[in-house]
Design a protein around this motif. Structure first.
Motif, PDB file in Angstrom:
ATOM      1  N   HIS A 148       0.836  -1.198   0.000  1.00  0.00           N
ATOM      2  CA  HIS A 148       0.000   0.000   0.000  1.00  0.00           C
ATOM      3  C   HIS A 148       0.872   1.250   0.000  1.00  0.00           C
ATOM      4  CE1 HIS A 148       1.024  -1.038   4.147  1.00  0.00           C
ATOM      5  NE2 HIS A 148       1.010   0.266   4.393  1.00  0.00           N
ATOM      6  N   TYR A 149       0.314   2.294  -0.603  1.00  0.00           N
ATOM      7  CA  TYR A 149       1.013   3.581  -0.578  1.00  0.00           C
ATOM      8  C   TYR A 149       0.841   4.207   0.789  1.00  0.00           C
ATOM      9  CZ  TYR A 149       2.282   8.429  -1.373  1.00  0.00           C
ATOM     10  OH  TYR A 149       2.855   9.662  -1.263  1.00  0.00           O
ATOM     11  N   ASP A 150       1.965   4.631   1.381  1.00  0.00           N
ATOM     12  CA  ASP A 150       1.955   5.261   2.695  1.00  0.00           C
ATOM     13  C   ASP A 150       2.273   6.750   2.525  1.00  0.00           C
ATOM     14  OD1 ASP A 150       2.078   4.940   5.757  1.00  0.00           O
ATOM     15  OD2 ASP A 150       3.978   5.940   5.288  1.00  0.00           O
ATOM     16  N   ARG A 157       4.657   0.606   1.110  1.00  0.00           N
ATOM     17  CA  ARG A 157       5.066  -0.325   2.165  1.00  0.00           C
ATOM     18  C   ARG A 157       4.443  -1.693   1.927  1.00  0.00           C
ATOM     19  NH1 ARG A 157       6.556   2.409   7.420  1.00  0.00           N
ATOM     20  NH2 ARG A 157       5.888   0.450   8.391  1.00  0.00           N
ATOM     21  N   ARG A 158       5.057  -2.708   2.471  1.00  0.00           N
ATOM     22  CA  ARG A 158       4.519  -4.055   2.339  1.00  0.00           C
ATOM     23  C   ARG A 158       3.376  -4.269   3.328  1.00  0.00           C
ATOM     24  NH1 ARG A 158       8.973  -8.173   4.946  1.00  0.00           N
ATOM     25  NH2 ARG A 158       8.870  -7.406   7.099  1.00  0.00           N
ATOM     26  N   SER A 159       2.746  -5.420   3.247  1.00  0.00           N
ATOM     27  CA  SER A 159       1.611  -5.731   4.105  1.00  0.00           C
ATOM     28  C   SER A 159       1.956  -5.573   5.578  1.00  0.00           C
ATOM     29  CB  SER A 159       1.141  -7.169   3.859  1.00  0.00           C
ATOM     30  OG  SER A 159       0.221  -7.571   4.856  1.00  0.00           O
ATOM     31  N   ILE A 160       1.019  -5.005   6.329  1.00  0.00           N
ATOM     32  CA  ILE A 160       1.222  -4.842   7.771  1.00  0.00           C
ATOM     33  C   ILE A 160       1.228  -6.196   8.475  1.00  0.00           C
ATOM     34  CG2 ILE A 160      -1.218  -4.628   8.427  1.00  0.00           C
ATOM     35  CD1 ILE A 160      -0.304  -2.281  10.265  1.00  0.00           C
ATOM     36  N   ALA A 224       6.962  -5.669  -7.686  1.00  0.00           N
ATOM     37  CA  ALA A 224       6.487  -5.049  -8.932  1.00  0.00           C
ATOM     38  C   ALA A 224       5.839  -3.687  -8.700  1.00  0.00           C
ATOM     39  CB  ALA A 224       5.496  -5.969  -9.632  1.00  0.00           C
ATOM     40  N   VAL A 225       5.343  -3.430  -7.496  1.00  0.00           N
ATOM     41  CA  VAL A 225       4.536  -2.221  -7.275  1.00  0.00           C
ATOM     42  C   VAL A 225       5.218  -1.165  -6.427  1.00  0.00           C
ATOM     43  CG1 VAL A 225       2.423  -3.586  -7.459  1.00  0.00           C
ATOM     44  CG2 VAL A 225       3.366  -3.094  -5.192  1.00  0.00           C
TER      45      VAL A 225
END
Length: 268
Positions: A148-150, A157-160, A224-225
């Motif tokens: 998700h964009y922080d 950032r990657r998954s919490i 990739a993102v």
């Protein structure tokens, strides 16, 4: 309405409890009203016959004993939510200036919850108790279950779920999911084997023989993102659209996101 749920040992003793089945660590003050997630989830579990206690806005200063040990070790699991607001939104304006008030804290005062509260709370629980199941949920978890964009760090950032090292992430309206998880834990099922509850995200490790749902939709992976080039931006847009197309509770399929160097993250 029944009495307030226990928030200290004295409350437990008045009820004749030696331990809680679940302890909910909340970023909000405890208000026994359905607009507060901590009250809603805890009362749902109480109606199912579980003993539930609450640790509201635990202090973050280094103290002994730990504020996370106030009610002892739960029999089944810790439940953790950052509160009705994302903790960063609760602390900062869109211009990234500190807020002077927090509507979900006593007296509306700021400073009762830390930045990125979910991560801090899980860390505190893990320090206090080893090998206790930890289930996270609420707005802060739901918005971050995938890459998700922080806004605050201006990065993807990657998954919490990876950053927190929680066992299960419950997203959206979690009453049904948490009730099913609670029943399974009470029946003796290990938390690491609870991998098929709709409305949850979990870590799946194929190297350990764990399998993905056969109809899972694969999202573009974190690698990739997370960049800023055109290919990464396109992949992020595809990533978001696949989530949107599979958000219907009746027709949505399980989603699978892979992070290089980490296990894939399927979300049912």
């Amino acid at each position: 309405m029944s009495a307030f749920l226990p928030v200290c040992r004295a409350d437990m003793e008045r009820r004749g409890w030696n331990e809680c089945d679940f302890i909910f660590v909340s970023g909000d003050a405890y208000a026994d009203h359905p607009t507060f997630a901590v009250a809603m989830i805890c009362r749902v579990l109480e109606a199912e016959g579980f003993r539930v206690g609450i640790i509201a806005q635990p202090a973050q200063a280094t103290t002994a004993p730990s504020p996370y040990a106030a009610l002892g070790r739960p029999r089944l699991a810790f439940l953790i939510g950052a509160g009705n607001l994302d903790s960063m939104v609760a602390h900062y304006t869109a211009a990234k200036k500190p807020r002077s008030e927090d509507a979900y804290s006593p007296g509306g005062a700021a400073g009762f919850r830390p930045d990125r509260a979910l991560l801090k709370y899980v860390e505190g629980v893990r320090r206090a108790y080893k090998n206790v199941p930890v289930i996270i949920g609420g707005l802060e978890a739901s918005l971050r279950r995938f890459a998700h964009y922080d806004y605050w760090s201006d990065t993807v950032r990657r998954s919490i779920l990876l950053d927190s090292k929680a066992d299960i992430l419950v997203y959206g309206m979690g009453e049904r999911a948490i009730t099913e998880i609670a029943r399974r834990l009470a029946d003796g099922q290990a938390v690491e084997s609870i991998r098929d509850v709709r409305g949850t995200s979990v870590i799946v490790r194929p190297q350990r023989g764990e399998e993905f749902p056969p109809d899972a939709v694969k999202l573009p992976g974190y690698q990739a993102v997370h960049g800023r080039d055109a290919d990464s931006l396109r992949a992020y847009a595809d990533h978001f659209m696949l989530q949107k197309l599979n958000s219907d509770p009746a027709s949505g399929k399980a989603l699978l996101e892979e992070t290089a160097g980490e296990p894939p993250l399927p979300s049912r």
